[in-house]
Write an enzyme that holds these catalytic residues in place. Structure first.
Site, mmCIF file in Angstrom:
data_model
loop_
_atom_site.group_PDB
_atom_site.id
_atom_site.type_symbol
_atom_site.label_atom_id
_atom_site.label_comp_id
_atom_site.label_asym_id
_atom_site.label_seq_id
_atom_site.Cartn_x
_atom_site.Cartn_y
_atom_site.Cartn_z
ATOM 1 N N PRO A 23 0.849 -1.192 0.000
ATOM 2 C CA PRO A 23 0.000 0.000 0.000
ATOM 3 C C PRO A 23 0.887 1.245 0.000
ATOM 4 O O PRO A 23 1.786 1.368 0.835
ATOM 5 C CB PRO A 23 -0.795 -0.119 1.301
ATOM 6 N N ALA A 59 -3.347 3.218 2.221
ATOM 7 C CA ALA A 59 -4.015 3.440 3.502
ATOM 8 C C ALA A 59 -5.215 4.349 3.283
ATOM 9 O O ALA A 59 -5.074 5.503 2.896
ATOM 10 C CB ALA A 59 -3.046 4.079 4.493
ATOM 11 N N GLN A 101 -5.945 -1.365 2.444
ATOM 12 C CA GLN A 101 -5.485 -1.152 3.810
ATOM 13 C C GLN A 101 -6.406 -0.142 4.494
ATOM 14 O O GLN A 101 -6.630 0.957 3.979
ATOM 15 C CB GLN A 101 -4.048 -0.628 3.809
ATOM 16 N N TYR A 185 0.800 5.132 13.281
ATOM 17 C CA TYR A 185 -0.579 5.585 13.186
ATOM 18 C C TYR A 185 -1.379 5.114 14.401
ATOM 19 O O TYR A 185 -0.824 4.535 15.334
ATOM 20 C CB TYR A 185 -1.164 5.158 11.844
ATOM 21 N N ARG A 233 -0.963 -5.123 9.543
ATOM 22 C CA ARG A 233 0.409 -4.621 9.402
ATOM 23 C C ARG A 233 0.881 -4.081 10.740
ATOM 24 O O ARG A 233 0.226 -3.239 11.362
ATOM 25 C CB ARG A 233 0.499 -3.526 8.334
ATOM 26 N N LEU A 303 12.855 -2.395 0.862
ATOM 27 C CA LEU A 303 13.975 -2.340 -0.085
ATOM 28 C C LEU A 303 14.330 -3.725 -0.621
ATOM 29 O O LEU A 303 15.500 -4.115 -0.666
ATOM 30 C CB LEU A 303 15.184 -1.660 0.554
ATOM 31 N N GLY A 325 7.202 -1.828 -2.968
ATOM 32 C CA GLY A 325 6.626 -0.515 -3.229
ATOM 33 C C GLY A 325 7.366 0.236 -4.306
ATOM 34 O O GLY A 325 6.918 0.350 -5.444
ATOM 35 N N ARG A 326 8.550 0.734 -3.946
ATOM 36 C CA ARG A 326 9.312 1.574 -4.871
ATOM 37 C C ARG A 326 9.599 0.856 -6.195
ATOM 38 O O ARG A 326 9.578 1.461 -7.261
ATOM 39 C CB ARG A 326 10.615 2.017 -4.214
#
Length: 360
Positions: A23, A59, A101, A185, A233, A303, A325-326
């Site tokens: 996400p 999210a 998410q 969060y 998560r 990563l 992700g990236r």
């Protein structure tokens, strides 16, 4: 066969491989109404078309004040759910599993979005659309406005907001829902002794600090029924002495699965400012330890940038899947490319793109 490209099944949901999309907040709802846009359809749909096994939407706030920024997506009302439906449908049509998410940012809400604001950071002023924030205690995140501590009689409303959002998500076509209890969060704020100074049933002992997360998981499970996978998560460490750590994560991960969760998505950090020793796969050992000590299925993030590394993680049993992700931002067809690099021939390469096979 590559371990990375074997299917993963949970509660009858078959995920075609173990290369999953993390996400990733896009901060792109310019109308500030929480309704996803064409950007979200193309952004997430391209990764599903590109061979990912599971594609998780960013999210999405379960209440308006739970947004990180005013430009966040939400799923607190039916208009948002209706706008998510074609996104979920397109992801599924491409053979991937659509997931979302569910989140509440707590004291890290009402901030300037990370891009497009001239480099500004921090709390968004009320005159620019910001709002007051809430948390486990009235302790602010560094450089942000102080939150208000939630009263105990407000917490059932938070739980019901997660459950209602999960119900809408499933009705919109999402096949997996994830409870966001990481990255500093709201639910993480209750879990960590660095942000939770309560003296009621939701503070103090680990059992008390975990109470809200477990209530949310139980409510989400009840809302979605027995057939829908529920992920959670966690940040496995605050990277700060005296904070949330991997041992507590493992314990609560087991409790979460007893409460109805199916898999733990293991990340780290985000609660306080900390020095984090990043590098390729730097969070994988935490996922491996949570899996080994709790016995719950996990995925790994952080990563994971090349096919051979991802393959080793899954083949060695360090995690059941990897979330990227990236890498997907750089190349929405990353899963297809990794398959080629590992010598796998996939039946789900899009026919429209057949002339592009194989990758150069």
């Amino acid at each position: 066969m590559s371990a990375l490209f074997t299917p993963f099944e949970v509660r009858g949901t078959r995920i075609r491989n173990r290369v999953w999309v993390s996400p990733m907040c896009q901060y792109t709802v310019t109308a500030r109404d929480g309704v996803p846009t064409d950007w979200h359809l193309v952004h997430l749909g391209s990764m599903a078309r590109g061979g990912a096994g599971l594609v998780m939407a960013e999210a999405s706030a379960v209440v308006p004040e739970g947004r990180i920024s005013p430009e966040d997506t939400g799923i607190w009302n039916d208009a948002q759910a209706a706008a998510w439906a074609p996104v979920a449908r397109f992801i599924a049509d491409q053979g991937a599993v659509p997931a979302i998410q569910l989140a509440h940012a707590g004291r890290k809400a009402s901030v300037v979005r990370e891009w497009g604001e001239g480099g500004r950071r921090g709390t968004l002023p009320a005159e620019e659309g910001g709002w007051s924030t809430v948390s486990a205690s009235a302790e602010p995140f560094p450089r942000f406005a102080a939150p208000r501590a939630l009263e105990s009689d407000e917490l059932p409303g938070i739980v019901e907001a997660f459950a209602a959002a999960a119900r809408r998500a499933v009705e919109a076509g999402f096949e997996v829902v994830e409870v966001h209890a990481a990255h500093g969060y709201l639910l993480h704020q209750f879990l960590s002794p660095l942000s939770n100074f309560r003296d009621d049933a939701y503070g103090g002992s680990l059992e008390n600090r975990a109470r809200l997360v477990l209530e949310v998981v139980r409510a989400v499970r009840a809302a979605v029924g027995d057939d829908v996978p529920v992920f959670v998560r966690f940040s496995a460490t605050d990277w700060t002495e005296g904070g949330w750590d991997v041992e507590q994560t493992s314990t609560v991960a087991g409790w979460a699965c007893d409460a109805g969760a199916d898999l733990v998505d293991v990340s780290t950090g985000g609660l306080v400012l900390a020095k984090i020793p990043t590098g390729p796969g730097y969070q994988v050992p935490f996922a491996e330890e949570v899996a080994a000590t709790s016995g719950v299925p996990v995925n790994a993030v952080g990563l994971i940038d090349d096919a051979e590394h991802a393959e080793r993680i899954v083949a060695a049993g360090q995690a059941d899947a990897v979330m990227v992700g990236r890498g997907f931002l750089r190349d929405p067809h990353l899963a297809m490319r990794w398959a080629q690099e590992l010598g796998e021939t996939l039946e789900y390469w899009p026919g429209q793109y057949a002339r592009a096979l194989p990758f150069a």
